[in-house]
Each structure stands twice: as structure tokens, then as C-alpha cells.
Design a protein around this motif. Structure first.
Motif, PDB file in Angstrom:
ATOM      1  N   LYS A 253       0.885  -1.073   0.149  1.00 61.79           N
ATOM      2  CA  LYS A 253       0.064   0.005  -0.032  1.00 61.79           C
ATOM      3  C   LYS A 253       0.815   1.169  -0.028  1.00 61.79           C
ATOM      4  O   LYS A 253       1.822   1.202   0.453  1.00 61.79           O
ATOM      5  CB  LYS A 253      -0.863  -0.117   1.287  1.00 61.79           C
ATOM      6  CG  LYS A 253      -1.632   1.134   1.472  1.00 61.79           C
ATOM      7  CD  LYS A 253      -2.576   0.926   2.887  1.00 61.79           C
ATOM      8  CE  LYS A 253      -3.398   2.218   2.998  1.00 61.79           C
ATOM      9  NZ  LYS A 253      -4.234   2.226   4.239  1.00 61.79           N
ATOM     10  N   LYS A 254       0.526   2.409  -0.767  1.00 61.14           N
ATOM     11  CA  LYS A 254       1.269   3.377  -0.933  1.00 61.14           C
ATOM     12  C   LYS A 254       0.846   4.295   0.488  1.00 61.14           C
ATOM     13  O   LYS A 254      -0.442   4.297   0.742  1.00 61.14           O
ATOM     14  CB  LYS A 254       1.138   4.344  -2.031  1.00 61.14           C
ATOM     15  CG  LYS A 254       1.596   3.798  -3.087  1.00 61.14           C
ATOM     16  CD  LYS A 254       1.697   4.723  -4.239  1.00 61.14           C
ATOM     17  CE  LYS A 254       2.218   3.974  -5.240  1.00 61.14           C
ATOM     18  NZ  LYS A 254       3.678   4.235  -5.658  1.00 61.14           N
ATOM     19  N   LYS A 255       1.924   4.678   1.218  1.00 63.34           N
ATOM     20  CA  LYS A 255       1.740   5.721   2.455  1.00 63.34           C
ATOM     21  C   LYS A 255       2.543   6.942   2.158  1.00 63.34           C
ATOM     22  O   LYS A 255       3.749   7.027   2.015  1.00 63.34           O
ATOM     23  CB  LYS A 255       2.203   4.818   3.490  1.00 63.34           C
ATOM     24  CG  LYS A 255       1.931   5.693   4.953  1.00 63.34           C
ATOM     25  CD  LYS A 255       2.375   4.716   6.019  1.00 63.34           C
ATOM     26  CE  LYS A 255       2.273   5.577   7.421  1.00 63.34           C
ATOM     27  NZ  LYS A 255       2.636   4.834   8.484  1.00 63.34           N
TER      28      LYS A 255
ATOM     29  N   LYS B 191       5.811  10.705   9.642  1.00 60.23           N
ATOM     30  CA  LYS B 191       5.375   9.527   9.030  1.00 60.23           C
ATOM     31  C   LYS B 191       3.973   9.332   9.019  1.00 60.23           C
ATOM     32  O   LYS B 191       3.670   8.293   8.708  1.00 60.23           O
ATOM     33  CB  LYS B 191       5.965   8.420  10.032  1.00 60.23           C
ATOM     34  CG  LYS B 191       7.490   8.330   9.517  1.00 60.23           C
ATOM     35  CD  LYS B 191       8.324   7.116  10.416  1.00 60.23           C
ATOM     36  CE  LYS B 191       9.825   7.086   9.909  1.00 60.23           C
ATOM     37  NZ  LYS B 191      10.519   5.623  10.347  1.00 60.23           N
TER      38      LYS B 191
ATOM     39  N   GLU C 137       5.663   9.329  -1.448  1.00 60.09           N
ATOM     40  CA  GLU C 137       4.672   8.189  -1.087  1.00 60.09           C
ATOM     41  C   GLU C 137       5.555   6.859  -1.000  1.00 60.09           C
ATOM     42  O   GLU C 137       6.525   6.658  -1.970  1.00 60.09           O
ATOM     43  CB  GLU C 137       3.590   7.831  -1.953  1.00 60.09           C
ATOM     44  CG  GLU C 137       2.514   9.008  -1.864  1.00 60.09           C
ATOM     45  CD  GLU C 137       1.150   8.791  -2.394  1.00 60.09           C
ATOM     46  OE1 GLU C 137       1.270   7.906  -3.414  1.00 60.09           O
ATOM     47  OE2 GLU C 137       0.149   9.259  -2.436  1.00 60.09           O
TER      48      GLU C 137
END
Length: 65
Positions: A4-6, A35, A60
Motif C-alpha cells: 500500500k502507498k503511504k 511518518k 509516497e
């Protein structure tokens, strides 16, 4: 395994200490805010400071979930 992109804000070396002093918070608070671990008004203020005044860049990253 899924990813998943964070979002994460990266800042130049030494800026974290300056943000701590400017916002009156601990290094742990700044780390968690950058973060996107914490979601609060204080965390939003830290992120704005990092992006606007300390050369921060929003990126990201892929994380495993």
C-alpha cells in the motif's frame, strides 16, 4: 504479500531538531507526525512547518500490509 502507498515527509539532516525547538515538541512527536502515524492539529502544524520552512518533501512509499 500486498503493498500500500503511504505518505511520508522527508527533511534534510538536522531539520528535525529545529522543528522540535520551533514547535516545542519532542523528536518522537516530530518523527510520528512526519511518518503520518499521528493525526492531530499538532501533527498537522509540524507537517506544515516541515514542508514550508524546513525544506521537507512529501513522498509516497510502499509498505507491506
Amino acid at each position: 504479500m500486498r503493498t500500500k502507498k503511504k505518505p511520508v515527509i522527508i527533511i534534510p539532516y538536522g531539520s528535525k531538531k529545529k522543528i522540535c525547538k520551533a514547535c516545542g515538541v519532542s523528536p518522537e512527536t516530530v518523527r510520528k507526525a512526519l511518518k503520518f502515524i499521528t493525526e492531530s492539529d499538532e501533527a498537522d502544524k509540524i507537517r506544515r512547518e516541515a514542508l514550508n520552512n524546513y525544506g521537507g518533501t512529501l513522498i509516497e512509499v510502499n509498505v507491506r500490509i
